[in-house]
Design an enzyme around this catalytic site. Sequence first.
Site, short mmCIF file in Angstrom:
data_model
loop_
_atom_site.label_atom_id
_atom_site.label_comp_id
_atom_site.label_asym_id
_atom_site.label_seq_id
_atom_site.Cartn_x
_atom_site.Cartn_y
_atom_site.Cartn_z
N HIS A 1 110.21 8.29 38.88
CA HIS A 1 109.02 8.76 39.88
C HIS A 1 108.27 7.83 41.17
O HIS A 1 107.91 7.79 42.25
CB HIS A 1 107.13 9.31 39.78
CG HIS A 1 106.69 8.30 39.02
ND1 HIS A 1 106.81 8.17 37.62
CD2 HIS A 1 106.03 7.82 39.36
CE1 HIS A 1 105.50 6.94 37.18
NE2 HIS A 1 105.10 7.07 38.26
N ASP B 1 111.94 8.80 32.96
CA ASP B 1 111.24 8.70 34.22
C ASP B 1 111.48 7.15 34.73
O ASP B 1 111.01 5.81 34.41
CB ASP B 1 109.78 8.61 33.46
CG ASP B 1 108.78 8.10 35.03
OD1 ASP B 1 110.05 8.34 36.32
OD2 ASP B 1 107.38 8.50 35.29
N SER C 1 103.31 2.05 38.05
CA SER C 1 104.27 2.10 37.41
C SER C 1 105.20 1.24 38.41
O SER C 1 105.44 1.19 38.98
CB SER C 1 104.50 3.97 38.90
OG SER C 1 103.86 4.70 38.27
#
Length: 471
Positions: free
Chosen positions: A124, A154, A230
């Site tokens: 993402h 992911d 992230s």
Amino acid sequence: MKSLIKNFGMAVLGGAVVLGTYKIAFEPESQIAAQQSQQVANEVQTPVLPVKNVNYTSSIEGIDFTEAAEKTVHAVVHVKNTTIARGGMSIADLMYGRTPYRQAVGTGSGVIITGDGYIVTNNHVIENAQSLEVTLNNNKTYKAELVGTEPNSDIALLKIEADEELPYVVFGDSNQAKIGEWVLAVGNPFNLTSTVTAGIISAKGRDLDERDRKMQSFIQTDAAVNPGNSGGALVNQNGELIGINTAIASRTGSYVGYSFAVPSNNARKIIEDLMEFGFVQKGMLGISGTDLNGNIADEMGIDESEGIYVAKVVENSGAAKANLKNGDIIKSIDGLKMKTFADLTGYISSKNPGDIVYVNYLRNGVQKQAQIEITKNNTVLIPQIEMEVRNLFKEDQKIFDTKKGVRITRTTGELSRYDMRDYIITKVNDYEITNIDDLQEILREVNPRETLLIQMKNSRGEVERFRYTID
């Protein structure tokens, strides 16, 4: 814009877990929904990424995080993702039929895992990127190439070309990580340069959303993680990578006490597959079932309250060939205790087709062991049409009265509002679909913004069609 000729009128799937990239530049700051991630342990043959397993203390007495931080901080990078997104439409745009676009920039983190410039991050963080830029801790900036992605977990793999050997983090064994163990989270929250936070592992095998049939398996920690973290590193006291920070549970978009990481064993398996094959080999044990607890055990009249209850065995799978049966209770795999289905899917996701696992299970209260070969998982996520599909089983061929087509097992994105599990795809643009290979071959030839005519058949024998526009 995606459009449906027929409104299937089915249940809306809800729920999201917050983290994501940190948006800057041409967009206002906002909460970004994270995509996830599954999973645990494997020993993959080639190519081999550096792995180190060292015993260490988990006691707070004498803990010194400086060495782990020093090993990690120079190998964690800042990732900038430039995308082109639709802007707000003015009255003039509507009058003249114009579609305005604007540039948007998102940022996140990544971890250098080899000296020659391979970098792991979250899918993402780099999704829909027009260009990718990586900045090292020494402020050197490089253009990055996207090697491959695995959206279900992911995970994404990038590559940069540098003139010198780069600092990198070695992989630890996430199977050996223990609840209560001290860990560090390293990343670039809120567009800051490398930031280190400390905490402990709060839980393992955590599935963030039981409604999500992908059954992710995360490491949960209380190390502070925020938007921009992230794709950053979760490391143990020795500076070994045991997870890729991916998500936080939050109603505000910022850290409120728990964060989640893809286990390093799962990330390593995905990365090595992308390096060697360009895609991720997916294996399966060949069962479906549910976690056991006291209430379920009472309902089923079972004495056991922990383990995985086998509800169904997939035909021609390794489990079927090893003679597992409905009603068996899986207690451990390769010596690792299986308490939840997320534990099982996480561990199996770190394996390749052809690997052998040893399963301890109970049948009618009698302890048994089976040697099971992991078989190829024919379920494939196809992002272009926001669907996960699989080839037809014999049971499907009877239900749908055909030997051709692919069954829809899950929908994602905008299509996640519609439950299409009772449908098979039989044609796309008048091309007949026999199996997944046919579908993928057709989709390789389509252009962005091309509209597809997808023909489907339900179990009642009814044929339906809808139009879908590729982004």
